[in-house]
Structure formats: structure tokens, C-alpha cells
Design an enzyme around this catalytic site. Structure first.
Site, PDB file in Angstrom:
ATOM      1  N   ASP A  35       0.836  -1.170   0.171  1.00  0.00           N
ATOM      2  CA  ASP A  35       0.099  -0.115  -0.043  1.00  0.00           C
ATOM      3  C   ASP A  35       0.960   0.985  -0.053  1.00  0.00           C
ATOM      4  OD1 ASP A  35      -3.184   0.417   1.349  1.00  0.00           O
ATOM      5  OD2 ASP A  35      -1.930   2.010   0.918  1.00  0.00           O
ATOM      6  N   THR A 133     -14.203  -3.168  -7.099  1.00  0.00           N
ATOM      7  CA  THR A 133     -15.404  -3.189  -7.996  1.00  0.00           C
ATOM      8  C   THR A 133     -15.196  -2.164  -9.026  1.00  0.00           C
ATOM      9  OG1 THR A 133     -16.554  -3.507  -6.256  1.00  0.00           O
ATOM     10  CG2 THR A 133     -17.885  -2.869  -8.172  1.00  0.00           C
ATOM     11  N   PHE A 163     -17.231 -10.407  -2.751  1.00  0.00           N
ATOM     12  CA  PHE A 163     -18.705 -10.109  -2.259  1.00  0.00           C
ATOM     13  C   PHE A 163     -18.585 -10.074  -0.770  1.00  0.00           C
ATOM     14  CE2 PHE A 163     -19.283 -12.075  -6.335  1.00  0.00           C
ATOM     15  CZ  PHE A 163     -20.129 -11.320  -7.036  1.00  0.00           C
ATOM     16  N   LEU A 164     -17.689  -9.938   0.087  1.00  0.00           N
ATOM     17  CA  LEU A 164     -17.694  -9.836   1.557  1.00  0.00           C
ATOM     18  C   LEU A 164     -18.576  -8.589   1.897  1.00  0.00           C
ATOM     19  CD1 LEU A 164     -15.551  -7.621   2.956  1.00  0.00           C
ATOM     20  CD2 LEU A 164     -13.875  -9.136   2.164  1.00  0.00           C
ATOM     21  N   ASN A 225     -24.958  -5.749  -5.748  1.00  0.00           N
ATOM     22  CA  ASN A 225     -25.097  -4.675  -5.088  1.00  0.00           C
ATOM     23  C   ASN A 225     -26.247  -3.680  -5.288  1.00  0.00           C
ATOM     24  OD1 ASN A 225     -22.833  -5.082  -3.267  1.00  0.00           O
ATOM     25  ND2 ASN A 225     -21.513  -3.774  -3.970  1.00  0.00           N
ATOM     26  N   ALA A 226     -26.555  -3.450  -6.659  1.00  0.00           N
ATOM     27  CA  ALA A 226     -27.791  -2.697  -7.001  1.00  0.00           C
ATOM     28  C   ALA A 226     -28.889  -3.658  -6.380  1.00  0.00           C
ATOM     29  CB  ALA A 226     -28.087  -2.667  -8.295  1.00  0.00           C
ATOM     30  N   LEU A 228     -29.317  -5.705  -3.738  1.00  0.00           N
ATOM     31  CA  LEU A 228     -29.167  -5.912  -2.318  1.00  0.00           C
ATOM     32  C   LEU A 228     -29.791  -4.316  -1.735  1.00  0.00           C
ATOM     33  CD1 LEU A 228     -26.003  -7.553  -1.544  1.00  0.00           C
ATOM     34  CD2 LEU A 228     -28.414  -8.441  -1.163  1.00  0.00           C
ATOM     35  N   GLY A 274     -25.720   2.470   4.163  1.00  0.00           N
ATOM     36  CA  GLY A 274     -24.371   3.160   3.774  1.00  0.00           C
ATOM     37  C   GLY A 274     -23.488   2.277   3.446  1.00  0.00           C
ATOM     38  N   CYS A 277     -19.757   0.740  -1.009  1.00  0.00           N
ATOM     39  CA  CYS A 277     -20.248   0.138  -2.179  1.00  0.00           C
ATOM     40  C   CYS A 277     -21.674   0.470  -2.783  1.00  0.00           C
ATOM     41  CB  CYS A 277     -20.239  -1.467  -2.093  1.00  0.00           C
ATOM     42  SG  CYS A 277     -18.387  -1.848  -2.207  1.00  0.00           S
TER      43      CYS A 277
HETATM   44  C1  UDX Z   1     -11.857  -0.586  -2.338  1.00  0.00           C
HETATM   45  C2  UDX Z   1     -13.143  -0.048  -3.230  1.00  0.00           C
HETATM   46  O1  UDX Z   1     -13.846   1.172  -2.441  1.00  0.00           O
HETATM   47  C3  UDX Z   1     -14.291  -1.097  -3.532  1.00  0.00           C
HETATM   48  O2  UDX Z   1     -15.143  -0.757  -4.581  1.00  0.00           O
HETATM   49  C4  UDX Z   1     -13.434  -2.284  -3.940  1.00  0.00           C
HETATM   50  O3  UDX Z   1     -14.243  -3.506  -4.279  1.00  0.00           O
HETATM   51  C5  UDX Z   1     -12.325  -2.669  -3.004  1.00  0.00           C
HETATM   52  O4  UDX Z   1     -11.315  -1.532  -2.808  1.00  0.00           O
HETATM   53  P1  UDX Z   1     -11.483  -0.897   0.266  1.00  0.00           P
HETATM   54  O5  UDX Z   1     -10.744  -1.894   0.278  1.00  0.00           O
HETATM   55  O6  UDX Z   1     -12.600  -0.948   1.355  1.00  0.00           O
HETATM   56  O7  UDX Z   1     -12.548  -0.861  -1.056  1.00  0.00           O
HETATM   57  O8  UDX Z   1     -10.770   0.448   0.171  1.00  0.00           O
HETATM   58  P2  UDX Z   1      -9.716   1.154   0.862  1.00  0.00           P
HETATM   59  O9  UDX Z   1      -9.984   0.723   2.527  1.00  0.00           O
HETATM   60  O10 UDX Z   1      -9.852   2.694   0.706  1.00  0.00           O
HETATM   61  O11 UDX Z   1      -8.285   0.601   0.602  1.00  0.00           O
HETATM   62  C6  UDX Z   1      -7.783   1.015  -0.668  1.00  0.00           C
HETATM   63  C7  UDX Z   1      -6.426   0.987  -0.174  1.00  0.00           C
HETATM   64  O12 UDX Z   1      -5.340   1.267  -1.383  1.00  0.00           O
HETATM   65  C8  UDX Z   1      -5.859   2.454   0.552  1.00  0.00           C
HETATM   66  O13 UDX Z   1      -5.061   1.750   1.603  1.00  0.00           O
HETATM   67  C9  UDX Z   1      -4.914   3.243  -0.308  1.00  0.00           C
HETATM   68  O14 UDX Z   1      -4.021   3.595   0.518  1.00  0.00           O
HETATM   69  C10 UDX Z   1      -4.495   2.185  -1.379  1.00  0.00           C
HETATM   70  N1  UDX Z   1      -3.881   2.520  -2.634  1.00  0.00           N
HETATM   71  C11 UDX Z   1      -4.668   3.546  -3.322  1.00  0.00           C
HETATM   72  C12 UDX Z   1      -2.649   2.242  -3.098  1.00  0.00           C
HETATM   73  O15 UDX Z   1      -2.132   1.612  -2.395  1.00  0.00           O
HETATM   74  N2  UDX Z   1      -2.480   2.860  -4.208  1.00  0.00           N
HETATM   75  C13 UDX Z   1      -3.115   3.696  -4.946  1.00  0.00           C
HETATM   76  O16 UDX Z   1      -2.561   4.150  -5.817  1.00  0.00           O
HETATM   77  C14 UDX Z   1      -4.390   4.096  -4.492  1.00  0.00           C
HETATM   78  C1  UDX Z   2     -22.087  -4.909   0.794  1.00  0.00           C
HETATM   79  C2  UDX Z   2     -22.715  -6.106  -0.053  1.00  0.00           C
HETATM   80  O1  UDX Z   2     -23.171  -6.790   0.994  1.00  0.00           O
HETATM   81  C3  UDX Z   2     -21.637  -7.015  -0.146  1.00  0.00           C
HETATM   82  O2  UDX Z   2     -21.535  -8.440  -0.954  1.00  0.00           O
HETATM   83  C4  UDX Z   2     -20.583  -6.100  -1.136  1.00  0.00           C
HETATM   84  O3  UDX Z   2     -19.305  -6.819  -1.523  1.00  0.00           O
HETATM   85  C5  UDX Z   2     -20.064  -4.958  -0.496  1.00  0.00           C
HETATM   86  O4  UDX Z   2     -21.339  -4.217  -0.296  1.00  0.00           O
HETATM   87  P1  UDX Z   2     -21.298  -3.834   3.017  1.00  0.00           P
HETATM   88  O5  UDX Z   2     -21.361  -2.460   2.342  1.00  0.00           O
HETATM   89  O6  UDX Z   2     -20.155  -4.175   4.031  1.00  0.00           O
HETATM   90  O7  UDX Z   2     -21.444  -5.015   1.829  1.00  0.00           O
HETATM   91  O8  UDX Z   2     -22.543  -4.088   4.013  1.00  0.00           O
HETATM   92  P2  UDX Z   2     -23.769  -4.458   4.046  1.00  0.00           P
HETATM   93  O9  UDX Z   2     -24.198  -5.409   5.067  1.00  0.00           O
HETATM   94  O10 UDX Z   2     -24.380  -5.077   2.656  1.00  0.00           O
HETATM   95  O11 UDX Z   2     -24.876  -3.188   4.548  1.00  0.00           O
HETATM   96  C6  UDX Z   2     -24.935  -2.165   3.591  1.00  0.00           C
HETATM   97  C7  UDX Z   2     -25.730  -0.869   4.269  1.00  0.00           C
HETATM   98  O12 UDX Z   2     -27.161  -1.385   4.161  1.00  0.00           O
HETATM   99  C8  UDX Z   2     -25.302  -1.000   5.605  1.00  0.00           C
HETATM  100  O13 UDX Z   2     -25.457   0.599   5.983  1.00  0.00           O
HETATM  101  C9  UDX Z   2     -26.556  -1.790   6.258  1.00  0.00           C
HETATM  102  O14 UDX Z   2     -26.769  -0.955   7.580  1.00  0.00           O
HETATM  103  C10 UDX Z   2     -27.741  -1.469   5.408  1.00  0.00           C
HETATM  104  N1  UDX Z   2     -28.721  -2.389   5.628  1.00  0.00           N
HETATM  105  C11 UDX Z   2     -28.311  -3.745   5.140  1.00  0.00           C
HETATM  106  C12 UDX Z   2     -29.837  -2.179   5.886  1.00  0.00           C
HETATM  107  O15 UDX Z   2     -30.208  -0.989   6.401  1.00  0.00           O
HETATM  108  N2  UDX Z   2     -31.032  -2.993   5.979  1.00  0.00           N
HETATM  109  C13 UDX Z   2     -30.587  -4.219   5.864  1.00  0.00           C
HETATM  110  O16 UDX Z   2     -31.566  -5.384   5.988  1.00  0.00           O
HETATM  111  C14 UDX Z   2     -29.514  -4.812   5.231  1.00  0.00           C
END
Ligand code: UDX
Ligand code: UDX
Length: 463
Positions: A35, A133, A163-164, A225-226, A228, A274, A277
Site C-alpha cells: 500500500d 469493484t 462479495f464480502l 449490490n444494486a 441488495l 451506507g 459500495c
Molecule cells: C476498495 C473499493 O472501495 C471497493 O470498491 C473495491 O471493491 C475494493 O477496494 P476498500 O478496500 O474498502 O475498497 O478501500 P480502502 O480501504 O480505501 O483501501 C484501498 C487502499 O488502496 C488504501 O489503503 C490506499 O492507500 C491504497 N492505494 C490506493 C494504493 O496503495 N495505491 C493507490 O494508487 C491507491
Molecule cells: C455490501 C454487500 O453486502 C457486499 O456483498 C459487497 O461486496 C459490498 O457491499 P457492505 O457494504 O459491507 O457490503 O454492507 P451490507 O451488510 O451489505 O450493508 C450495507 C448497508 O445497508 C449498511 O448501511 C446496512 O446497515 C444497510 N442495511 C443492510 C439495511 O439498512 N438493512 C438491511 O436489511 C441490510
């Protein structure tokens, strides 16, 4: 090809946990997570394994087991690329905040930077895997950059969306509903797919590993995601109708969830979804649909977002109206800031928007969240650019003790469904608050009868 050396660019919420599980389950594969962010890498390497930068139940144990054995964290991106046979790209792809597609399209600049870096550094053939994504056909961008290096190095591009869900990442990774791998239908493409299938086959049953072409794989992630998010917006739309008619949204959800065609998951009505994704991916889908001139398709999915924004505003509005149409100088305590329980992630959390709205009404906000730091809360508010840094600092105070957070408060708003909130001493909280003491339960978390018996004026979503 047998994979023995993996690198992952991006040590975030996706890259970190995913690589930790691969390393745990494949002790013969060296997994190097890199990173650009030095501070983040230092935390991943902290001798005290509870200090890792991402809070996920069970994750620190996995890291403790594999770190130093075959799991490593580093900022030396070039060397990691050079050494690896297979490179995951797991950097963030935020919504663009400038230019064409502002507020909708995904910003691919980090992805492109990664591709250029791989192209520059690689001296042997590589499999490059999109983990982030990405909008459909991003693999083509990667391919274009990687195929024009002139170095003779051959690249295969795979799409392997994650998909986690946060908060349950370890469980989701250990027992995924499915692992999706998209690749070229050429013999080389199929070989690359097989190499990645073999990695997952170390712990995932074969019938759960799905292979498709690259575009289907990319689009499947956005679609999942859409769908869900749409369920959450649908039940939230019903919650407003329930409030008007005397129906109880929890009962409605239970009744329809027993229909096996609908199913019981993702029917919990809330202050709004929220996370990093849902909103981003739907906006992406909307943008792609528009760019093909499919306006009805775009409007259809955009409505999911419009409903979600409405739900957040409606919750804030209810607070103001119930507190006699003014919250000016009233202390409102937020229980929870994270976008859901069991994570310290706050991206797109409903709490941010509810706080912003209430600050505009000159309320004083106190926050208690078991995992989110004060600096993050200020950052989230400042990012909106609604008011000055000083005004946000003055308006929002953070507490490490839930009881202190509630003293002299006019109301409590539950924004995150942390289990620990349920077992607080609610009588003690009630005694320390201004009367009448209100609870606005944005997660339908607390026991309604118990709260009313104590004396609270209790309001939940959709009741
Ligand atoms: C991100 C995206 O939001 C999500 O859509 C995708 O599915 C997976 O990657 P997330 O892992 O939650 O999700 O993002 P984040 O926690 O911000 O981690 C990305 C990391 O990449 C950061 O630690 C950032 O410093 C690093 N990064 C970013 C690099 O190392 N090099 C870069 O050029 C840009
Ligand atoms: C989501 C997808 O579930 C995961 O498969 C994908 O890879 C990344 O995006 P995540 O964003 O970690 O994962 O959380 P999720 O558990 O899906 O919840 C998303 C938001 O919806 C949260 O703010 C949650 O509180 C809200 N939510 C979820 C509700 O308000 N009601 C529900 O019944 C379920």
C-alpha cells in the site's frame, strides 16, 4: 501454472482481510500486501496485533497466525510486483468528484496508476486480477495499458470481485456463497482462470467457484449490490407508509420474508444504507446506462438512491419535528457513527448526513461509537464542506463513555446497530437526561416496551 507468490496492491477493507484469509488457507503461497499509505502498513505490522487498521471480528487472530509466516505487509510496491506471479488490484475506486461524470462515474485514476506501475516494473509474465469493484469493461483499460509496454511480458487479466460484507468479512471469506472469476475465453485466459481457481480450491468447494467471461463478472458485482440496496430502499419506502397507516414495518418484513421467493435477508428497515459500495456501485450503473442512452434503466436504479437520501432526511426531520420544531442548542446523542455494526468504516454512513442536517439546525451533537475515532468523525463532516472546520468541532463532541455522552441530552438517536447498545443501563441513561427524554431508533434495535416502561418517548422506523 502453480501459484506460489501473490501480491495485492491496496491494504484496505477488501485487500487486507481477503489476503489474510488466502495466506491462512494457503500456507505454501507467499502473500505480500502493499500500500502507498505508510501509516496503514505500519499498523498492519504492529507487534500488537489488535492495532491492525481494520476492525473485523476474528481478523486479528488470522493475521496473528499467518503474519511473518507467509503473509507480509510492505510499502515496497515495485519489488512486490516484480516477485509475484499473480497480482490483485484492490485499490479504492471512489465516485468522481470532478469533471465528466462528476458525482456518478467511478474514478479510475488509482487503477490506471497501478496498471502503469505494473507495466513499468514487470519483467516476467503476470496474471493481474481486478479485485476492486469496477465499471464494466475496465479490464479493457487494464489490458490496453499492459499490452503496450513493448517489454514482451505477457499479461492475463481476470476479474474476481469480492462479495464480502464488512463486519462479517472473515466468515464471508471462509465460507463464501460463491467465488466469481471472469477471464478471457482463449486458452491462455483459461489457464489463468484455472490458476486462480486452484488458489481458492484450497478451502472453497468446487461447486461454489463460478467462472464466466470478464464482462459478466464485472457486471455481476454491480448487479448484486444494486439488488441488495434496492431491497433496503424498498422496505424503507414501506416504512414511511407503515408510519402513516399503523402497520408495523418489522411485522410486514417478517410476513413477506417468509415467502421463499422473497426471502428474509436484507429486509431490515433503517435510517438508510451506507458503506463504500451500494451508493457508488448504483451510481456507476446509472452512469453506464445513461452512457448507452438507456434513460429508463438509469432512472429506475437512480430511484434506489433517491429513496435512500429521502430516508436519511426524513429521520432527521422527525427528530426536529418531535423536539417541538427546534433543536437549536439542544444536545442530541448519537449512538453509533459507523455505517453498520462490527466495523470501524464510516464511508457514506447515514450518521454523517443526519448529523449534517441537525448541525444546520444548530443542534449540539454528542457521539458515542465503540470503534470510530473522533478524528474520523470530524473528517467525515469536513468532507461535506457544509461549514467550517471550527464549526464542526464546536458542533460535535465525541465520548468514550456512553453514559457521559448522554448526560443532559434531550434525545438519543441510534444510528448504528451495535449489539452492546442493547445491554447498557438504560435506567441510568434516562435519569441523566433532560425530560421528556426521547429515543429515535434508526435501527429498530432497542426493546420498545422496555424503553417505554423506563419512561422514554421512543420512536422507531416504520412504526
Ligand atoms: C476498495 C473499493 O472501495 C471497493 O470498491 C473495491 O471493491 C475494493 O477496494 P476498500 O478496500 O474498502 O475498497 O478501500 P480502502 O480501504 O480505501 O483501501 C484501498 C487502499 O488502496 C488504501 O489503503 C490506499 O492507500 C491504497 N492505494 C490506493 C494504493 O496503495 N495505491 C493507490 O494508487 C491507491
Ligand atoms: C455490501 C454487500 O453486502 C457486499 O456483498 C459487497 O461486496 C459490498 O457491499 P457492505 O457494504 O459491507 O457490503 O454492507 P451490507 O451488510 O451489505 O450493508 C450495507 C448497508 O445497508 C449498511 O448501511 C446496512 O446497515 C444497510 N442495511 C443492510 C439495511 O439498512 N438493512 C438491511 O436489511 C441490510
Amino acid at each position: 501454472m502453480k501459484i506460489t507468490n501473490i501480491c495485492c496492491i491496496g491494504a484496505g477493507y477488501v485487500g487486507g482481510p481477503t489476503m489474510a484469509i488466502i495466506a491462512q488457507k494457503c500456507p505454501n503461497i507467499k502473500v505480500m500486501v502493499v500500500d502507498l499509505n505508510q501509516e496503514r502498513i505500519a499498523l498492519w505490522n504492529d507487534a500488537d496485533v489488535t492495532k491492525i487498521p481494520i476492525y473485523e471480528p476474528g481478523l486479528s487472530d488470522v493475521v496473528a497466525e499467518a503474519r511473518g509466516r507467509n503473509l507480509f505487509f510492505s510499502t515496497e510496491v515495485d519489488r512486490a510486483i516484480e516477485d509475484a506471479q499473480l497480482i490483485f488490484i484492490s485499490v479504492n475506486t471512489p465516485t468522481k468528484t470532478y469533471g465528466l461524470g462528476k458525482g456518478m462515474a467511478a474514478d479510475l485514476k488509482y487503477i490506471e496508476l497501478c496498471a502503469r506501475q505494473i507495466a513499468r516494473v514487470a519483467t516476467s509474465d503476470k496474471i493481474v486480477v481486478e479485485k476492486s469493484t469496477l465499471p464494466v469493461r475496465t479490464a479493457e483499460v487494464l489490458k490496453n495499458i499492459l499490452e503496450h509496454t513493448g517489454s514482451g511480458v505477457k499479461f492475463q487479466i481476470l476479474s474476481n470481485p469480492e462479495f464480502l460484507a464488512e463486519g462479517t468479512a472473515v466468515q464471508d471469506l471462509l465460507q463464501p456463497d460463491r467465488v466469481l472469476i471472469g477471464g478471457d475465453t482463449t486458452p491462455e485466459g483459461e489457464k489463468a482462470i484455472q490458476a486462480l481457481v486452484d488458489v481458492y480450491a484450497n478451502w472453497v468447494p468446487n461447486d461454489r467457484i463460478l467462472t464466466t467471461n470478464v464482462w459478466s463478472s464485472e457486471l455481476s458485482k454491480l448487479t448484486a449490490n444494486a439488488f441488495l440496496a434496492q431491497r433496503v430502499s424498498s422496505i424503507n419506502a414501506m416504512s414511511e407508509l407503515c408510519e402513516k397507516t399503523g402497520a408495523d414495518v418489522n411485522e410486514v418484513a417478517r410476513a413477506i420474508g417468509m415467502d421463499s421467493r422473497i426471502g428474509s435477508k436484507f429486509l431490515k428497515s433503517s435510517v438508510g444504507f451506507g458503506g463504500s459500495c451500494f451508493q457508488k456501485d448504483i451510481l456507476n450503473l446509472v452512469y453506464i446506462a445513461k452512457s448507452y442512452g438507456l434513460n429508463e434503466v438509469a432512472d429506475y436504479w437512480e430511484q434506489v438512491i433517491i429513496m435512500n437520501d429521502h430516508q436519511k432526511r426524513r429521520f432527521a426531520n422527525t427528530i426536529v419535528q418531535t423536539l417541538y420544531n427546534t433543536v437549536s442548542d439542544k444536545k442530541i446523542t448519537f449512538f453509533g457513527w459507523a455505517f453498520k455494526k462490527d466495523t470501524n468504516d464510516t464511508r457514506e454512513s447515514a450518521a454523517i448526513y443526519v448529523a449534517d442536517y441537525l448541525l444546520n439546525e444548530q443542534s449540539k451533537i454528542a457521539v458515542y461509537d465503540p470503534q470510530v475515532k473522533e478524528s474520523q468523525i470530524q473528517k467525515d463532516l469536513n468532507y461535506l464542506e457544509t461549514r467550517s472546520l471550527e464549526a464542526n468541532k464546536k458542533g460535535v463532541t465525541c465520548f468514550e463513555d456512553p453514559y457521559l455522552a448522554c448526560q443532559e441530552a434531550h434525545a438519543i438517536a441510534v444510528l448504528t446497530e451495535w449489539d452492546a447498545f442493547k445491554s447498557l443501563d438504560w435506567q441510568r441513561i434516562y435519569d441523566s437526561m433532560k425530560k421528556p427524554a426521547f429515543i429515535f431508533d434508526g435501527r429498530n434495535l432497542l426493546d420498545e416496551k422496555k424503553m417505554r416502561d423506563i419512561g422514554f418517548v421512543y420512536q422507531a422506523i416504520g412504526k
